[in-house]
Design a protein around this motif. Structure first.
Motif, PDB file in Angstrom:
ATOM      1  N   SER A  59       0.845  -1.201   0.000  1.00  0.00           N
ATOM      2  CA  SER A  59       0.000   0.000   0.000  1.00  0.00           C
ATOM      3  C   SER A  59       0.877   1.246   0.000  1.00  0.00           C
ATOM      4  O   SER A  59       1.987   1.235   0.524  1.00  0.00           O
ATOM      5  N   TYR A  60       0.360   2.333  -0.582  1.00  0.00           N
ATOM      6  CA  TYR A  60       1.153   3.551  -0.724  1.00  0.00           C
ATOM      7  C   TYR A  60       1.272   4.316   0.594  1.00  0.00           C
ATOM      8  O   TYR A  60       0.412   4.239   1.469  1.00  0.00           O
ATOM      9  N   GLU A  61       2.373   5.062   0.685  1.00  0.00           N
ATOM     10  CA  GLU A  61       2.684   5.900   1.834  1.00  0.00           C
ATOM     11  C   GLU A  61       2.527   7.373   1.437  1.00  0.00           C
ATOM     12  O   GLU A  61       2.387   7.695   0.258  1.00  0.00           O
ATOM     13  N   PRO A  62       2.570   8.296   2.404  1.00  0.00           N
ATOM     14  CA  PRO A  62       2.429   9.723   2.065  1.00  0.00           C
ATOM     15  C   PRO A  62       3.582  10.264   1.214  1.00  0.00           C
ATOM     16  O   PRO A  62       3.412  11.260   0.507  1.00  0.00           O
ATOM     17  N   GLU A  63       4.766   9.617   1.265  1.00  0.00           N
ATOM     18  CA  GLU A  63       5.928  10.131   0.549  1.00  0.00           C
ATOM     19  C   GLU A  63       6.033   9.557  -0.864  1.00  0.00           C
ATOM     20  O   GLU A  63       6.015   8.343  -1.057  1.00  0.00           O
ATOM     21  N   ILE A  64       6.166  10.442  -1.847  1.00  0.00           N
ATOM     22  CA  ILE A  64       6.282  10.033  -3.246  1.00  0.00           C
ATOM     23  C   ILE A  64       7.492   9.123  -3.447  1.00  0.00           C
ATOM     24  O   ILE A  64       7.422   8.118  -4.159  1.00  0.00           O
ATOM     25  N   ALA A  65       8.612   9.491  -2.844  1.00  0.00           N
ATOM     26  CA  ALA A  65       9.847   8.717  -3.016  1.00  0.00           C
ATOM     27  C   ALA A  65       9.654   7.266  -2.588  1.00  0.00           C
ATOM     28  O   ALA A  65      10.125   6.337  -3.264  1.00  0.00           O
ATOM     29  N   LEU A  66       8.959   7.046  -1.486  1.00  0.00           N
ATOM     30  CA  LEU A  66       8.741   5.688  -0.996  1.00  0.00           C
ATOM     31  C   LEU A  66       7.815   4.909  -1.926  1.00  0.00           C
ATOM     32  O   LEU A  66       8.028   3.722  -2.181  1.00  0.00           O
ATOM     33  N   ASN A  67       6.820   5.565  -2.467  1.00  0.00           N
ATOM     34  CA  ASN A  67       5.853   4.888  -3.336  1.00  0.00           C
ATOM     35  C   ASN A  67       6.484   4.427  -4.639  1.00  0.00           C
ATOM     36  O   ASN A  67       6.154   3.358  -5.166  1.00  0.00           O
ATOM     37  N   LYS A  68       7.400   5.209  -5.175  1.00  0.00           N
ATOM     38  CA  LYS A  68       8.092   4.804  -6.402  1.00  0.00           C
ATOM     39  C   LYS A  68       8.906   3.534  -6.161  1.00  0.00           C
ATOM     40  O   LYS A  68       8.993   2.666  -7.027  1.00  0.00           O
ATOM     41  N   ILE A  69       9.490   3.430  -4.987  1.00  0.00           N
ATOM     42  CA  ILE A  69      10.293   2.254  -4.673  1.00  0.00           C
ATOM     43  C   ILE A  69       9.413   1.036  -4.419  1.00  0.00           C
ATOM     44  O   ILE A  69       9.765  -0.087  -4.783  1.00  0.00           O
ATOM     45  N   ILE A  70       8.261   1.239  -3.813  1.00  0.00           N
ATOM     46  CA  ILE A  70       7.310   0.137  -3.638  1.00  0.00           C
ATOM     47  C   ILE A  70       6.971  -0.467  -4.993  1.00  0.00           C
ATOM     48  O   ILE A  70       6.964  -1.688  -5.174  1.00  0.00           O
ATOM     49  N   ASP A  71       6.688   0.396  -5.974  1.00  0.00           N
ATOM     50  CA  ASP A  71       6.369  -0.075  -7.335  1.00  0.00           C
ATOM     51  C   ASP A  71       7.556  -0.814  -7.945  1.00  0.00           C
ATOM     52  O   ASP A  71       7.389  -1.855  -8.596  1.00  0.00           O
ATOM     53  N   GLU A  94      17.100  10.164  -8.027  1.00  0.00           N
ATOM     54  CA  GLU A  94      15.669  10.462  -8.121  1.00  0.00           C
ATOM     55  C   GLU A  94      15.020  10.455  -6.741  1.00  0.00           C
ATOM     56  O   GLU A  94      14.232  11.350  -6.408  1.00  0.00           O
ATOM     57  N   ILE A  95      15.362   9.456  -5.938  1.00  0.00           N
ATOM     58  CA  ILE A  95      14.821   9.373  -4.571  1.00  0.00           C
ATOM     59  C   ILE A  95      15.233  10.598  -3.769  1.00  0.00           C
ATOM     60  O   ILE A  95      14.425  11.214  -3.066  1.00  0.00           O
ATOM     61  N   LYS A  96      16.514  10.945  -3.880  1.00  0.00           N
ATOM     62  CA  LYS A  96      17.052  12.097  -3.151  1.00  0.00           C
ATOM     63  C   LYS A  96      16.334  13.374  -3.554  1.00  0.00           C
ATOM     64  O   LYS A  96      15.923  14.173  -2.689  1.00  0.00           O
ATOM     65  N   ASN A  97      16.164  13.585  -4.865  1.00  0.00           N
ATOM     66  CA  ASN A  97      15.513  14.808  -5.346  1.00  0.00           C
ATOM     67  C   ASN A  97      14.054  14.897  -4.908  1.00  0.00           C
ATOM     68  O   ASN A  97      13.573  15.977  -4.549  1.00  0.00           O
ATOM     69  N   ASP A  98      13.352  13.773  -4.954  1.00  0.00           N
ATOM     70  CA  ASP A  98      11.952  13.753  -4.482  1.00  0.00           C
ATOM     71  C   ASP A  98      11.878  14.107  -3.003  1.00  0.00           C
ATOM     72  O   ASP A  98      10.992  14.854  -2.562  1.00  0.00           O
ATOM     73  N   THR A  99      12.814  13.577  -2.231  1.00  0.00           N
ATOM     74  CA  THR A  99      12.824  13.824  -0.785  1.00  0.00           C
ATOM     75  C   THR A  99      13.203  15.266  -0.473  1.00  0.00           C
ATOM     76  O   THR A  99      12.625  15.900   0.420  1.00  0.00           O
TER      77      THR A  99
END
Length: 225
Positions: A59-71, A94-99
């Motif tokens: 399930s998705y989390e509030p953070e975009i960076a985490l959701n991309k990694i889940i996928d 990409e993760i760093k920039n999103d965060t």
């Protein structure tokens, strides 16, 4: 304002005024990878079974960076811990920039555009609000000074700080960095055998340490040759 492990790690790794990272890209990439995996383990989203990573909760989390990694993990046919670390280091920018953008949205950082030699564009992220970072530093100082019990979140942050050679920056108000490093190793070693930290977290910590050490040795050999 509650920050996740990756957000706290990046704040400590950034120079507050210059907005540049104080460690090299190799350590930073593995630090980002480790922070993501440890955050997932704490939230119960992944579990380590031998060499395999089991996605327990997609399930998705509030953070975009985490959701991309889940996928991304979900798309791996056989997600081993090694594969996940490799995947995360490749996606670390990409993760760093999103965060960083998330921290800008929270009003903690600001983004500035600069040019190297008046030609090459570069981005810097000075701190706008030092309060959240200062709270993290105070919390870690208290742990090192034995003023407060350590919790799993702080243990993981300390292990990332130690693994990526961020001690001097994270504890910049301390005078004896050698003593701080020794204390960090004592604390993390003692807690690793505790019931507070589960097996999956210990496996991730160990894998990140090995990956960083191996990468630095390979880079050093290649440079010397």
């Amino acid at each position: 304002m509650k920050l996740n492990l990756l957000e706290e790690y990046l704040l400590l790794a950034l120079d507050d005024e210059k907005g540049k990272f104080v460690i090299d890209s190799t350590r930073l990439h593995y630090g980002v990878a480790g922070a993501i995996l440890l955050e997932f383990a704490v939230r119960g989203k992944i579990e380590i079974d031998g060499e395999n990573v089991i996605l327990k909760d997609n399930s998705y989390e509030p953070e975009i960076a985490l959701n991309k990694i889940i996928d991304s993990i979900r798309e791996l046919k056989t997600p081993s811990l090694k594969k996940c670390i490799q995947l995360l280091t490749k996606k670390s920018d990409e993760i760093k920039n999103d965060t960083l953008q998330h921290l800008i949205n929270k009003g903690i950082l600001r983004k500035e555009e600069h040019k190297i030699l008046w030609i090459i564009p570069t981005e810097q992220y000075p701190t706008s609000d030092l309060t959240p970072e200062n709270k993290v530093r105070k919390r870690l100082d208290d742990v090192i000074s034995d003023h407060t019990p350590i919790d799993p979140h702080d243990l993981m942050l300390l292990s990332l700080i130690d693994a990526t050679d961020l001690t001097k920056e994270a504890f910049r108000d301390q005078e004896d960095y050698k003593a701080v490093r020794k204390k960090i190793k004592e604390v993390t070693k003692d807690i690793k055998v505790s019931q507070v930290i589960n097996k999956s977290i210990r496996e991730i910590q160990a894998a990140i340490m090995i990956a960083i050490t191996t990468s630095i040795i390979v880079t050093s050999v290649a440079t010397n040759n």
